[in-house]
Write an enzyme that holds these catalytic residues in place. Structure first.
Site, PDB file in Angstrom:
ATOM      1  CB  SER A 115     141.166  10.397 -38.747  1.00 48.37           C
ATOM      2  OG  SER A 115     141.609  11.047 -37.598  1.00 48.37           O
ATOM      3  CD  GLN A 116     144.892  17.656 -40.256  1.00 52.07           C
ATOM      4  OE1 GLN A 116     145.894  18.137 -39.752  1.00 52.07           O
ATOM      5  NE2 GLN A 116     143.907  18.390 -40.710  1.00 52.07           N
TER       6      GLN A 116
ATOM      7  N   PRO B  70     144.742   1.544 -35.091  1.00 50.14           N
ATOM      8  CG  PRO B  70     144.316   3.800 -34.801  1.00 50.14           C
ATOM      9  CD  PRO B  70     144.398   2.508 -34.037  1.00 50.14           C
TER      10      PRO B  70
ATOM     11  CG  HIS C  45     141.587   3.828 -31.380  1.00 46.78           C
ATOM     12  ND1 HIS C  45     141.671   5.014 -30.684  1.00 46.78           N
ATOM     13  CD2 HIS C  45     141.354   4.168 -32.659  1.00 46.78           C
ATOM     14  CE1 HIS C  45     141.488   6.006 -31.524  1.00 46.78           C
ATOM     15  NE2 HIS C  45     141.301   5.523 -32.730  1.00 46.78           N
TER      16      HIS C  45
ATOM     17  CB  SER D 182     140.547  17.124 -30.683  1.00 49.53           C
ATOM     18  OG  SER D 182     140.913  17.019 -29.346  1.00 49.53           O
TER      19      SER D 182
ATOM     20  CE1 TYR E  88     138.263   3.030 -29.901  1.00 52.85           C
ATOM     21  CE2 TYR E  88     137.497   4.386 -28.076  1.00 52.85           C
ATOM     22  CZ  TYR E  88     138.036   4.277 -29.339  1.00 52.85           C
ATOM     23  OH  TYR E  88     138.343   5.391 -30.048  1.00 52.85           O
TER      24      TYR E  88
ATOM     25  CG  ASP F  83     140.831  19.096 -41.622  1.00 51.46           C
ATOM     26  OD1 ASP F  83     141.394  17.988 -41.689  1.00 51.46           O
ATOM     27  OD2 ASP F  83     139.650  19.233 -41.288  1.00 51.46           O
TER      28      ASP F  83
ATOM     29  CB  SER G 239     138.506  12.014 -35.654  1.00 53.23           C
ATOM     30  OG  SER G 239     138.347  10.720 -36.113  1.00 53.23           O
TER      31      SER G 239
ATOM     32  CE1 TYR H 244     132.659   8.878 -36.066  1.00 59.34           C
ATOM     33  CE2 TYR H 244     134.870   9.684 -36.501  1.00 59.34           C
ATOM     34  CZ  TYR H 244     133.919   9.213 -35.619  1.00 59.34           C
ATOM     35  OH  TYR H 244     134.221   9.075 -34.280  1.00 59.34           O
TER      36      TYR H 244
HETATM   37  N1  COA Z   1     144.095  30.923 -43.949  1.00 58.45           N
HETATM   38  C1  COA Z   1     145.360  30.669 -43.558  1.00 58.45           C
HETATM   39  N2  COA Z   1     145.681  29.654 -42.735  1.00 58.45           N
HETATM   40  C2  COA Z   1     144.688  28.861 -42.289  1.00 58.45           C
HETATM   41  C3  COA Z   1     143.343  29.065 -42.672  1.00 58.45           C
HETATM   42  C4  COA Z   1     143.060  30.164 -43.544  1.00 58.45           C
HETATM   43  N3  COA Z   1     141.829  30.441 -43.931  1.00 58.45           N
HETATM   44  N4  COA Z   1     142.578  28.133 -42.073  1.00 58.45           N
HETATM   45  C5  COA Z   1     143.416  27.353 -41.354  1.00 58.45           C
HETATM   46  N5  COA Z   1     144.681  27.809 -41.489  1.00 58.45           N
HETATM   47  C6  COA Z   1     145.873  27.295 -40.838  1.00 58.45           C
HETATM   48  C7  COA Z   1     145.643  27.093 -39.359  1.00 58.45           C
HETATM   49  O1  COA Z   1     145.857  28.305 -38.661  1.00 58.45           O
HETATM   50  C8  COA Z   1     146.674  26.048 -39.036  1.00 58.45           C
HETATM   51  O2  COA Z   1     147.921  26.693 -38.933  1.00 58.45           O
HETATM   52  P1  COA Z   1     149.145  26.098 -38.064  1.00 58.45           P
HETATM   53  O3  COA Z   1     149.605  24.918 -38.826  1.00 58.45           O
HETATM   54  O4  COA Z   1     150.135  27.184 -38.075  1.00 58.45           O
HETATM   55  O5  COA Z   1     148.593  25.766 -36.737  1.00 58.45           O
HETATM   56  C9  COA Z   1     146.698  25.184 -40.282  1.00 58.45           C
HETATM   57  O6  COA Z   1     146.183  26.004 -41.328  1.00 58.45           O
HETATM   58  C10 COA Z   1     145.879  23.939 -40.185  1.00 58.45           C
HETATM   59  O7  COA Z   1     144.523  24.256 -39.988  1.00 58.45           O
HETATM   60  P2  COA Z   1     143.357  23.347 -40.600  1.00 58.45           P
HETATM   61  O8  COA Z   1     143.843  22.639 -41.791  1.00 58.45           O
HETATM   62  O9  COA Z   1     142.159  24.191 -40.767  1.00 58.45           O
HETATM   63  O10 COA Z   1     143.131  22.216 -39.544  1.00 58.45           O
HETATM   64  P3  COA Z   1     143.174  22.228 -37.976  1.00 58.45           P
HETATM   65  O11 COA Z   1     144.598  22.260 -37.543  1.00 58.45           O
HETATM   66  O12 COA Z   1     142.261  23.273 -37.467  1.00 58.45           O
HETATM   67  O13 COA Z   1     142.628  20.779 -37.685  1.00 58.45           O
HETATM   68  C11 COA Z   1     141.031  19.141 -37.059  1.00 58.45           C
HETATM   69  C12 COA Z   1     141.286  20.429 -37.838  1.00 58.45           C
HETATM   70  C13 COA Z   1     139.587  18.787 -37.148  1.00 58.45           C
HETATM   71  C14 COA Z   1     141.865  18.023 -37.687  1.00 58.45           C
HETATM   72  C15 COA Z   1     141.482  19.370 -35.582  1.00 58.45           C
HETATM   73  O14 COA Z   1     140.694  20.373 -35.018  1.00 58.45           O
HETATM   74  C16 COA Z   1     141.291  18.167 -34.715  1.00 58.45           C
HETATM   75  O15 COA Z   1     140.287  18.032 -34.044  1.00 58.45           O
HETATM   76  N6  COA Z   1     142.292  17.257 -34.675  1.00 58.45           N
HETATM   77  C17 COA Z   1     142.217  16.037 -33.902  1.00 58.45           C
HETATM   78  C18 COA Z   1     141.800  14.887 -34.780  1.00 58.45           C
HETATM   79  C19 COA Z   1     141.715  13.597 -33.995  1.00 58.45           C
HETATM   80  O16 COA Z   1     141.567  13.568 -32.797  1.00 58.45           O
HETATM   81  N7  COA Z   1     141.815  12.479 -34.679  1.00 58.45           N
HETATM   82  C20 COA Z   1     141.735  11.214 -33.990  1.00 58.45           C
HETATM   83  C21 COA Z   1     142.309  10.155 -34.806  1.00 58.45           C
HETATM   84  S1  COA Z   1     142.362   8.634 -33.944  1.00 58.45           S
END
Ligand code: COA
Length: 628
Positions: free
Chosen positions: A559-560, A125, A348, A461, A112, A435, A459, A457
């Site tokens: 990014s999600q 963003p 950011h 956490s 940054y 995801d 992101s 890439y």
């Molecule tokens: N069967 C059934 N459910 C499942 C599954 C499977 N095989 N795999 C995942 N799921 C469920 C999870 O349990 C979760 O359920 P919930 O909504 O009840 O909590 C949901 O599906 C979502 O999981 P998933 O899609 O795998 O993603 P995640 O929530 O684990 O997210 C990341 C993944 C990488 C986005 C997250 O770990 C992360 O780091 N987020 C931060 C991103 C960030 O900082 N971005 C910055 C932008 S500036």
């Protein structure tokens, strides 16, 4: 460290104030929060050999066999016993022992504050909220008043430390970023920037800044006892601001903040030479947050409405529209347009998207519950209008900034995709990670468009660790490549395609697990490189070969950012020939915002969005048509 001490002091101050009202609860909350934050693990330094092996594996789908062989040779030298790699690793481990987080300062600087690119589009963003249908100006003001009250309600949770601790994979997350977003601002410097947080435990800002028609106002929102103004009172103050900023012939001073950072750094020093200007700038910087009351934007068809609003949140639409109705250095800026376009943009350096969106979710919930109740008329002072003395030199800087902004606006290609065929609920019934599934659809879409894959890439956490920010999930794996090649191979059966998809998804999940647990490769490689620079030794060759350049050129920057509110987050591309892709998987649909640069002939945001839609549909068909 100063920050930590100030935070501790601030907590103590809040506890003393609140003790009058409810002693036991506040003390319990305070102790609990401190215990939580102090108990977080430190970010680990992964084993050296593990990172090097994982790096070589990540290169496989990206570079030629010869390039990979060359990198393998360089890596073997790097890893020699008693060699450069071991020395750098030891240096990093020493740094990790001595600091709260071995990465956070480097990251803040490199990602940054050292960056000289403009903040809008390149780093800040945007978040788009559902369109509001204001009947009249009063509707807009009422909405803005409730929004302000909602943010102040969130602030109260922060001050009282009643913000619920977040968890990821059952582990508590670092909550520090929440304390960095209010009352803070980035300050431009001629070579590098700084970020100042004005809620420093000694003084507390009690005002926000409101900007309308490029004119800035200080609006006091806290009473002397720290309680917030009522929605009704805020509304009346906004009315006063509106009525005293009707002329639209003012210089858009805020557009200066959109410039290249060196240029703005110089213009800033010139601007604040004048005492009045300096006081006005300080008032904006110190305010709790900024609210932009935007002028209406040109009307567009429903089909591209959200794409247009996403652009408005990213850059304001250009100097003729709302780009001057901002202070891009300010960490949090909420935008409420006369035409019902609403959202925010944030600087950011202080925080990632998830805390910002969590705050937004809280505000939206608060607004649903809150009705405007007429409060007894207590005369409130007129919000203070901030004055600026515009010298010919400043005027020249503004004109330059306008030109640059308009170039940036024309260059940004934004496309929002509201994918309505299914969402995360549907994917979960197939026992798949939403995801990972979306990431594989993106891989398929890109491959179909370019007949090759690229460095990607995503992101992840790192907030499981104290002061953790993000790590990179490299979505382009060998398994992902096998899946996308198999998917469009007419000689393959669906059962085989599904097996390949499941393998690719598993690889992605494994990488995600590794990343959020601090065992991925990108931050470690960066640390080794920074250690070498700090040791003043020549940079190891693994950081200078073609493979490294390819690996770090992220054509897909994704990014999600999930939310309860049906919103769209959007980010600009990381590289000139790349895409920024942000998605929000809701229960029954997926919001996606794709960006690219028009100056690059090879990229096209609408085209990638279409390919992504097709990929998501084809993958759904594959799930449904293939017996397990
Ligand atoms: N069967 C059934 N459910 C499942 C599954 C499977 N095989 N795999 C995942 N799921 C469920 C999870 O349990 C979760 O359920 P919930 O909504 O009840 O909590 C949901 O599906 C979502 O999981 P998933 O899609 O795998 O993603 P995640 O929530 O684990 O997210 C990341 C993944 C990488 C986005 C997250 O770990 C992360 O780091 N987020 C931060 C991103 C960030 O900082 N971005 C910055 C932008 S500036």
């Amino acid at each position: 460290m100063i920050n930590v001490l100030a935070r501790a002091a601030s907590r103590a101050a809040v506890a003393v104030n609140s003790r009058l009202a409810s002693p036991v609860i506040v003390l319990q909350i305070r102790d609990y929060s401190l215990a939580h934050q102090d108990g977080l693990p430190k970010l680990p330094v992964p084993p050296l050999r593990q990172t090097c092996e994982r790096y070589l594996a990540a290169l496989e789908p990206l570079v030629s066999e010869e390039e990979l062989d060359h990198t393998r040779t360089l890596m073997a030298e790097f890893l020699q016993s008693g060699g450069v790699g071991e020395r750098l690793q030891k240096g990093l481990e020493r740094r990790a022992r001595k600091t709260e987080n071995w990465l956070s300062d480097w990251w803040m600087q490199l990602a940054y504050l050292d960056s000289r690119m403009p903040i809008p589009v390149y780093t800040s963003p945007g978040v788009v909220l559902p369109q509001m249908h204001f009947q009249d100006r009063q509707g807009q003001m009422r909405f803005a008043a409730k929004l302000i009250a909602g943010v102040l309600d969130f602030k109260r949770m922060l001050d009282r430390e009643t913000l619920p601790i977040e968890y990821l994979g059952g582990k508590p997350l670092c909550m520090d970023q929440y304390y960095q977003v209010l009352s803070s601002c980035r300050i431009p410097g001629p070579k590098k920037d700084t970020v100042v947080n004005h809620a420093n435990g000694i003084t507390y800002p009690t005002h926000i800044t409101v900007v309308h028609n490029f004119q800035y106002f200080v609006l006091d929102v806290l009473n002397s006892d720290g309680t917030p103004l009522t929605v009704d009172q805020i509304y009346m103050q906004l009315e006063k601001i509106w009525n005293s900023s009707l002329q639209s012939n003012k210089e858009p001073i805020g557009i200066l903040t959109s410039n290249h950072r060196n240029t703005w750094g110089k213009a800033y020093n010139n601007l604040i030479k004048d005492k009045t200007n300096k006081e006005s700038v300080r008032a904006i910087q110190k305010s709790i947050f900024l609210v932009c009351l935007d002028a209406p934007m040109p009307r567009v068809s429903d089909e591209i409405y959200y794409s247009k609003v996403a652009a408005q949140m990213l850059h304001g639409g250009g100097s003729r529209w709302n780009s001057g109705n901002r202070w891009f250095d300010k960490t949090l800026q909420f935008i409420v347009g006369e035409d019902g376009s609403c959202g925010l943009t944030y600087e950011h350096a202080s925080a990632e998207g998830p805390p910002i969106v969590f705050l937004m979710d809280h505000v939206v919930e608060y607004m649903k519950k809150t009705e405007m109740v007429r409060t007894p008329m207590i005369p409130l002072p007129m919000p203070q209008k901030l004055r600026f003395n515009i010298t010919p030199e400043i005027k020249k800087d503004i004109e330059k900034a306008k030109q640059n902004m308009n170039i940036m606006v024309h260059d940004l290609d934004v496309r929002v995709l509201n994918f309505s065929h299914y969402g995360r609920k549907y994917l979960k019934t197939f026992k798949t990670s939403p995801d990972a599934f979306i990431q594989m659809a993106l891989q398929l879409a890109y491959y179909r468009m370019y007949q090759e894959c690229c460095s990607t890439y995503e992101s992840a956490s790192l907030r499981m660790f104290k002061l953790g920010r993000t790590e990179t999930i490299r979505s382009t794996s060998t398994d992902a490549l096998k899946f996308i090649q198999c998917m469009d191979d007419s000689s393959k059966q669906n059962t085989e395609k599904l097996v390949q998809l499941e393998k690719a998804i598993k690889s992605h999940r494994d990488y995600t697990h590794m990343a959020i647990h601090g065992q991925a490769i990108d931050r470690h490689l960066l640390g080794l490189k920074m250690q070498s620079i700090e040791d003043l030794t020549s940079l190891p060759e693994i950081f200078m070969d073609t493979s490294f350049a390819v690996a770090m050129h992220f054509n897909l920057f994704t990014s999600q950012v999930g939310s309860k509110t049906d919103c769209y987050m959007c980010i600009g591309p990381m590289v000139p020939d790349g895409y920024g892709v942000c998605y929000n998987p809701m229960d029954d649909h997926i919001n996606v915002a794709v960006t690219a640069f028009n100056s690059c002939e090879d990229t096209n945001a609408t085209k990638l969005a279409c390919f992504l839609e097709d990929a998501l549909l084809d993958m759904k068909a594959l799930l449904e048509q293939t017996p397990k």
